[in-house]
Design a protein around this motif. Structure first.
Motif, PDB file in Angstrom:
ATOM      1  N   UNK A 172      -5.295   1.218   8.813  1.00 40.28           N
ATOM      2  CA  UNK A 172      -6.363   1.255   8.581  1.00 40.28           C
ATOM      3  C   UNK A 172      -7.027  -0.942   8.777  1.00 40.28           C
ATOM      4  N   UNK A 173      -5.943  -1.194   7.181  1.00 39.23           N
ATOM      5  CA  UNK A 173      -6.686  -2.272   7.320  1.00 39.23           C
ATOM      6  C   UNK A 173      -6.355  -3.606   8.828  1.00 39.23           C
ATOM      7  N   UNK A 174      -5.356  -3.390   8.364  1.00 38.96           N
ATOM      8  CA  UNK A 174      -5.244  -4.320  10.236  1.00 38.96           C
ATOM      9  C   UNK A 174      -5.978  -3.965  11.170  1.00 38.96           C
TER      10      UNK A 174
ATOM     11  N   UNK B   9       0.819  -1.592  -0.596  1.00 39.88           N
ATOM     12  CA  UNK B   9      -0.360   0.279   0.596  1.00 39.88           C
ATOM     13  C   UNK B   9       0.798   0.948  -0.157  1.00 39.88           C
ATOM     14  N   UNK B  10       2.327   1.516   0.534  1.00 42.00           N
ATOM     15  CA  UNK B  10       2.669   1.918   0.237  1.00 42.00           C
ATOM     16  C   UNK B  10       2.221   3.629   1.197  1.00 42.00           C
ATOM     17  N   UNK B  11       1.438   3.277   1.553  1.00 41.08           N
ATOM     18  CA  UNK B  11       0.703   4.221   2.974  1.00 41.08           C
ATOM     19  C   UNK B  11       0.365   3.978   4.459  1.00 41.08           C
ATOM     20  N   UNK B  12       1.406   4.097   5.926  1.00 42.73           N
ATOM     21  CA  UNK B  12       0.858   3.460   6.904  1.00 42.73           C
ATOM     22  C   UNK B  12      -0.324   3.981   7.340  1.00 42.73           C
ATOM     23  N   UNK B  13      -0.743   4.748   6.846  1.00 37.50           N
ATOM     24  CA  UNK B  13      -2.533   5.307   7.176  1.00 37.50           C
ATOM     25  C   UNK B  13      -3.365   3.601   6.645  1.00 37.50           C
ATOM     26  N   UNK B  14      -3.080   3.550   5.820  1.00 40.06           N
ATOM     27  CA  UNK B  14      -3.812   2.456   4.662  1.00 40.06           C
ATOM     28  C   UNK B  14      -3.812   1.384   5.480  1.00 40.06           C
ATOM     29  N   UNK B  15      -2.629   1.205   5.577  1.00 35.65           N
ATOM     30  CA  UNK B  15      -1.915   0.589   6.206  1.00 35.65           C
ATOM     31  C   UNK B  15      -2.944  -0.195   7.644  1.00 35.65           C
TER      32      UNK B  15
END
Length: 178
Positions: free
Chosen positions: A148-150, A140-146
């Motif tokens: 959210x997924x987690x 994803x290359x995005x900590x925020x999206x990562x």
């Protein structure tokens, strides 16, 4: 600081709060499973033993080894999510330390055995969770999206785990643990 940055910071704070709630629930469930043994008195609980030879009983308990790995995977994802500034070795040590605390408490409280295999497999589970987080982050290359997924996966997993444990405790499953 612009409006977009403020909104992003608020989203990150909310996501971190939810991750912390999920981590707290996870740790409570770990205590219930590992230390309180799901509220069941097992015959081996009176025996205090220490196993310092790793994987000596592997041929007898492959499922237990697998479950020890699986049960610590969430710890790795939560730590990777919340402790981004920690080095990999510091995170790995935290998985080992928590497992060491649980193993030591079992022997001290006379509720189980101290098993070095559990230390290894629990630490491995945390490591796998950390790696899963890193893989998702690389994709994803995005900590925020990562995060959210987690959090979504962890929320679903937490709900399913608690539901399963309640159904197990109420003897509403075809599996009996008593």
């Amino acid at each position: 600081m612009n409006f977009h940055t403020i909104l992003t910071d608020q989203k990150i704070r909310k996501a971190n709060q939810w991750t912390k709630v999920l981590l707290a629930i996870y740790l409570l469930v770990l205590v219930w499973i590992i230390l309180l043994k799901l509220g069941v008195q097992f015959s081996y609980m009176e025996k205090r033993s220490v196993n310092l030879i790793p994987f000596i009983t592997l041929y007898l308990s492959k499922m237990e080894v697998l479950l020890n790995v699986i049960i610590f995977i969430p710890l790795g994802t939560y730590t990777a999510t919340l402790m981004k500034s920690w080095s990999f070795s510091k995170q790995l040590f935290s998985f080992f330390l928590l497992s060491l605390i649980f193993e030591s408490l079992q022997i001290i409280l006379k509720i189980g055995t101290f098993d070095v295999t559990d230390l290894i497999t629990n630490t491995m589970g945390g490591w796998i969770g950390y790696l899963l987080y890193q893989i998702i982050l690389q994709i994803l290359k995005d900590t925020g999206k990562t995060q959210q997924i987690v959090n979504w996966i962890a929320s679903i997993g937490t709900f399913l785990m608690i539901t399963l444990l309640i159904l197990l405790k109420l003897n509403m499953l075809p599996i009996r643990y008593q």
